[in-house]
Design a protein around this motif. Sequence first.
Motif, PDB file in Angstrom:
ATOM      1  N   LEU A   1      76.689  -3.186 -18.819  1.00  0.00           N
ATOM      2  CA  LEU A   1      77.387  -2.851 -20.056  1.00  0.00           C
ATOM      3  C   LEU A   1      76.605  -1.899 -20.959  1.00  0.00           C
ATOM      4  N   VAL A   2      75.340  -2.213 -21.222  1.00  0.00           N
ATOM      5  CA  VAL A   2      74.556  -1.366 -22.134  1.00  0.00           C
ATOM      6  C   VAL A   2      74.393   0.060 -21.591  1.00  0.00           C
ATOM      7  N   PRO A   3      73.976   0.255 -20.327  1.00  0.00           N
ATOM      8  CA  PRO A   3      73.885   1.633 -19.809  1.00  0.00           C
ATOM      9  C   PRO A   3      75.222   2.359 -19.846  1.00  0.00           C
ATOM     10  N   TRP A   4      76.287   1.660 -19.485  1.00  0.00           N
ATOM     11  CA  TRP A   4      77.609   2.297 -19.496  1.00  0.00           C
ATOM     12  C   TRP A   4      77.983   2.706 -20.905  1.00  0.00           C
ATOM     13  N   TYR A   5      77.720   1.843 -21.860  1.00  0.00           N
ATOM     14  CA  TYR A   5      78.058   2.105 -23.259  1.00  0.00           C
ATOM     15  C   TYR A   5      77.324   3.342 -23.767  1.00  0.00           C
ATOM     16  N   HIS A   6      76.031   3.419 -23.524  1.00  0.00           N
ATOM     17  CA  HIS A   6      75.248   4.540 -24.039  1.00  0.00           C
ATOM     18  C   HIS A   6      75.498   5.830 -23.261  1.00  0.00           C
ATOM     19  N   HIS A   7      75.939   5.709 -22.052  1.00  0.00           N
ATOM     20  CA  HIS A   7      76.267   6.916 -21.278  1.00  0.00           C
ATOM     21  C   HIS A   7      77.576   7.539 -21.757  1.00  0.00           C
ATOM     22  N   ASN A   8      78.499   6.704 -22.178  1.00  0.00           N
ATOM     23  CA  ASN A   8      79.835   7.198 -22.509  1.00  0.00           C
ATOM     24  C   ASN A   8      80.062   7.431 -23.997  1.00  0.00           C
ATOM     25  N   LEU A   9      79.328   6.737 -24.850  1.00  0.00           N
ATOM     26  CA  LEU A   9      79.558   6.880 -26.287  1.00  0.00           C
ATOM     27  C   LEU A   9      78.406   7.637 -26.937  1.00  0.00           C
ATOM     28  N   PRO A  10      78.691   8.492 -27.901  1.00  0.00           N
ATOM     29  CA  PRO A  10      77.639   9.277 -28.568  1.00  0.00           C
ATOM     30  C   PRO A  10      76.772   8.390 -29.436  1.00  0.00           C
ATOM     31  N   SER A  11      75.513   8.789 -29.601  1.00  0.00           N
ATOM     32  CA  SER A  11      74.571   7.998 -30.382  1.00  0.00           C
ATOM     33  C   SER A  11      74.444   8.472 -31.822  1.00  0.00           C
ATOM     34  N   ASN A  12      75.049   9.612 -32.154  1.00  0.00           N
ATOM     35  CA  ASN A  12      74.942  10.105 -33.526  1.00  0.00           C
ATOM     36  C   ASN A  12      75.963   9.407 -34.422  1.00  0.00           C
TER      37      ASN A  12
ATOM     38  N   LEU B   1      80.646  13.428 -35.827  1.00  0.00           N
ATOM     39  CA  LEU B   1      81.347  13.733 -34.595  1.00  0.00           C
ATOM     40  C   LEU B   1      82.455  14.752 -34.837  1.00  0.00           C
ATOM     41  N   THR B   2      82.670  15.589 -33.860  1.00  0.00           N
ATOM     42  CA  THR B   2      83.761  16.561 -33.930  1.00  0.00           C
ATOM     43  C   THR B   2      85.072  15.852 -33.623  1.00  0.00           C
ATOM     44  N   PRO B   3      86.194  16.431 -33.975  1.00  0.00           N
ATOM     45  CA  PRO B   3      87.494  15.813 -33.649  1.00  0.00           C
ATOM     46  C   PRO B   3      87.654  15.530 -32.155  1.00  0.00           C
ATOM     47  N   ASP B   4      87.161  16.446 -31.327  1.00  0.00           N
ATOM     48  CA  ASP B   4      87.268  16.216 -29.877  1.00  0.00           C
ATOM     49  C   ASP B   4      86.440  15.008 -29.451  1.00  0.00           C
ATOM     50  N   GLU B   5      85.231  14.869 -30.053  1.00  0.00           N
ATOM     51  CA  GLU B   5      84.386  13.722 -29.721  1.00  0.00           C
ATOM     52  C   GLU B   5      85.010  12.411 -30.195  1.00  0.00           C
ATOM     53  N   LEU B   6      85.605  12.453 -31.369  1.00  0.00           N
ATOM     54  CA  LEU B   6      86.266  11.255 -31.887  1.00  0.00           C
ATOM     55  C   LEU B   6      87.416  10.834 -30.979  1.00  0.00           C
ATOM     56  N   GLN B   7      88.160  11.811 -30.502  1.00  0.00           N
ATOM     57  CA  GLN B   7      89.267  11.501 -29.607  1.00  0.00           C
ATOM     58  C   GLN B   7      88.755  10.908 -28.294  1.00  0.00           C
TER      59      GLN B   7
END
Length: 226
Positions: free
Chosen positions: A157-168, A173-179
């Motif tokens: 779970l933790v590796p998957w979470y940090h790989h897929n979600l931004p850390s900033n 976040l840009t609109p594309d990142e939010l989407q």
Amino acid sequence: MNNLLERLRPLARDLFILVAGIMLSLLLNDWRENRIARGDEQRVMQQLKEDLAQDTLVLGMGQQSIEMLDGFVAFLMSEGARDPDSLMKANIMMWQVSSFTPLPLQRTAFNELTYQNSNRNIRHPELISQAIDLHEGRYNLLRKVVDMHGNYLLEDLVPWYHHNLPSNKGSELTPDELQRVATILEDDVFQNKVFWLKILMANVNAGMEQAKSAAVALLEAVNEEY
């Protein structure tokens, strides 16, 4: 005949003194060994009390940690997790989750208790049975569930979470990142991962509660006898 009795009387007296001396020596030796055994028993049982008190404290703190983690899981599965301003909070909590450590349950008294029992120095075998059931039953089962839970967190779970979600921060976040984040959080893959974590946590919490109840019961039984 009288002469024979006269000659045997000193021998009988010496034999009686010898036998009495041996019997007294054996009795003193048994008394000394029993005294040592009782001292060892009291020391081991006192250590067992301390271990059980520490275990109940650790298990209680573990349940509190599970409750906090359960709140985080509820957050991830709620609409609040879709809010970009919550992403930094979620990332911080996920890193806290990744610092997961096994429960430090005590074994000092149990190891010595089984040794003393092998020498028949413990007067209450029912307490030994309870201790064995606690350590080889409840505690071992709890460790297996906790290990499964920890491995899932750290390896999946933790590796998957940090790989897929931004850390900033979400506000950056840009609109594309939010989407993209919203899509990931709503995806069945992520929801299934979080749901599996919730099931594991329920099992860990149940195991902790059962182990704590058994530890408290054993502590009460030991206090009654010692």
